[in-house]
Write a protein that holds these residues in place. Structure first.
Motif, mmCIF file in Angstrom:
data_model
loop_
_atom_site.group_PDB
_atom_site.id
_atom_site.type_symbol
_atom_site.label_atom_id
_atom_site.label_comp_id
_atom_site.label_asym_id
_atom_site.label_seq_id
_atom_site.Cartn_x
_atom_site.Cartn_y
_atom_site.Cartn_z
ATOM 1 N N GLN A 1 -6.867 -3.018 5.257
ATOM 2 C CA GLN A 1 -5.902 -3.732 6.085
ATOM 3 C C GLN A 1 -6.509 -4.125 7.425
ATOM 4 O OE1 GLN A 1 -3.336 -5.020 5.079
ATOM 5 N NE2 GLN A 1 -2.160 -3.768 3.681
ATOM 6 N N TYR B 1 -6.902 2.363 2.228
ATOM 7 C CA TYR B 1 -5.964 1.254 2.407
ATOM 8 C C TYR B 1 -5.990 0.741 3.841
ATOM 9 C CZ TYR B 1 -4.153 3.088 -2.003
ATOM 10 O OH TYR B 1 -4.027 3.539 -3.292
ATOM 11 N N CYS C 1 1.122 4.919 4.691
ATOM 12 C CA CYS C 1 0.588 5.392 3.404
ATOM 13 C C CYS C 1 0.638 6.920 3.308
ATOM 14 C CB CYS C 1 -0.838 4.893 3.206
ATOM 15 S SG CYS C 1 -0.948 3.127 2.869
ATOM 16 N N THR D 1 -3.875 -4.624 -2.614
ATOM 17 C CA THR D 1 -2.734 -4.457 -1.703
ATOM 18 C C THR D 1 -2.976 -5.056 -0.322
ATOM 19 O OG1 THR D 1 -3.535 -2.244 -1.074
ATOM 20 C CG2 THR D 1 -1.900 -2.379 -2.849
ATOM 21 N N SER D 2 -4.193 -5.493 -0.055
ATOM 22 C CA SER D 2 -4.497 -6.028 1.277
ATOM 23 C C SER D 2 -4.967 -7.471 1.261
ATOM 24 C CB SER D 2 -5.574 -5.170 1.957
ATOM 25 O OG SER D 2 -6.808 -5.275 1.261
ATOM 26 N N ALA E 1 0.831 -1.207 0.000
ATOM 27 C CA ALA E 1 0.000 0.000 0.000
ATOM 28 C C ALA E 1 0.861 1.250 0.000
ATOM 29 C CB ALA E 1 -0.921 -0.009 1.224
ATOM 30 N N SER F 1 0.642 4.098 -2.776
ATOM 31 C CA SER F 1 0.413 5.485 -2.355
ATOM 32 C C SER F 1 1.361 6.433 -3.073
ATOM 33 C CB SER F 1 0.596 5.614 -0.839
ATOM 34 O OG SER F 1 -0.363 4.849 -0.145
ATOM 35 N N GLN G 1 -7.372 -0.976 -5.787
ATOM 36 C CA GLN G 1 -6.039 -0.910 -5.193
ATOM 37 C C GLN G 1 -6.067 -1.388 -3.745
ATOM 38 O OE1 GLN G 1 -4.837 3.172 -5.673
ATOM 39 N NE2 GLN G 1 -4.136 2.877 -7.773
ATOM 40 N N GLY G 2 -7.087 -0.966 -3.019
ATOM 41 C CA GLY G 2 -7.211 -1.373 -1.631
ATOM 42 C C GLY G 2 -7.332 -2.879 -1.480
ATOM 43 N N THR H 1 -0.787 1.106 8.842
ATOM 44 C CA THR H 1 -0.934 1.272 7.392
ATOM 45 C C THR H 1 -1.249 2.716 7.032
ATOM 46 O OG1 THR H 1 -1.705 -1.011 7.120
ATOM 47 C CG2 THR H 1 -2.259 0.548 5.361
#
Length: 221
Positions: free
Chosen positions: A64, A60, A181, A147-148, A34, A38, A143-144, A177
């Motif tokens: 997480q 994000y 980020c 990346t998680s 993340a 970012s 993206q969230g 996180t």
């Protein structure tokens, strides 16, 4: 499943320095992807305001928090199904991040072909700034997730925790996180102000690289 006495003992033993230290270290490890994304978002949007930075970092951080809790629930309730799903986690991250990265590269390449009506050049500093498109809510959502999603595996790590301990560990991971980020967004913002040209191309390549890194790391485990 533990009985009431075992559950109380397990919960009491959890509230110690080691619990918080492990949660923070988990947060740092899980936040690295993340953090990189970012930086990419801030490179593409160098004039990003603080409110938007907080919103992006918050997205994000939310995932997480949600993914370890989802993993915890799956391990305790649907262990066999969750174990079978694990092998698809690296593929999911690779597909999502590669799609977003390729889309950024394509949009950047297309914009380079369009000549500015004002300056009649294929690209210039002012035109390039105007062509930078902030990440949409849908893109931030993807993206969230990407990346998680590997944080689902943390469900195995915290499987013996009670609900309160698991939620606390996930919250610590989310806070770490968020902080990491925010740092990434500040770094990306500074870099984006210097990368006048090809910012989206650079960002897209980074996203694809992150997707490959997650895939390779998952394949080797």
């Amino acid at each position: 499943m533990p009985n009431a006495r075992q559950y109380a003992k397990m919960t009491a033993m959890g509230w110690n320095f080691l619990f918080f230290a492990n949660s923070i270290l988990l947060g740092v490890g899980l936040a690295m992807d993340a953090f990189s994304v970012s930086i990419v978002n801030a490179i593409a949007e160098p004039e990003m305001r603080r409110r938007r930075q907080c919103a992006i970092a918050g997205v994000y951080a939310f995932f997480q928090f949600a993914m370890p809790m989802a993993g915890w629930i799956c391990v305790r309730q649907l262990a066999l199904a969750f174990t079978a799903f694990q092998k698809f986690i690296p593929w999911t991250a690779l597909v999502l991040l590669s799609y977003i990265g390729a889309k950024m590269i394509w949009e950047s390449a297309s914009s380079q072909k369009e000549k500015c009506k004002a300056c009649k050049k294929s690209s210039c500093a002012s035109c390039e700034e105007n062509k930078r498109v902030p990440a949409s809510p849908a893109v931030l959502l993807l993206q969230g997730i990407a990346t998680s999603i590997d944080a689902l595996s943390v469900g195995f790590t915290i499987a013996e925790y009670g609900a309160l301990l698991a939620a606390t560990a996930s919250l610590i991971i989310a806070l770490v996180t968020f902080a990491i980020c925010m740092t990434g967004l500040l770094i990306g913002k500074a870099a984006g102000q210097k990368l006048t040209f090809r910012a989206q191309t650079v960002g897209g390549c980074i996203l694809i690289f992150i997707g490959l890194e997650i895939f390779i790391r998952g394949a080797l485990l």
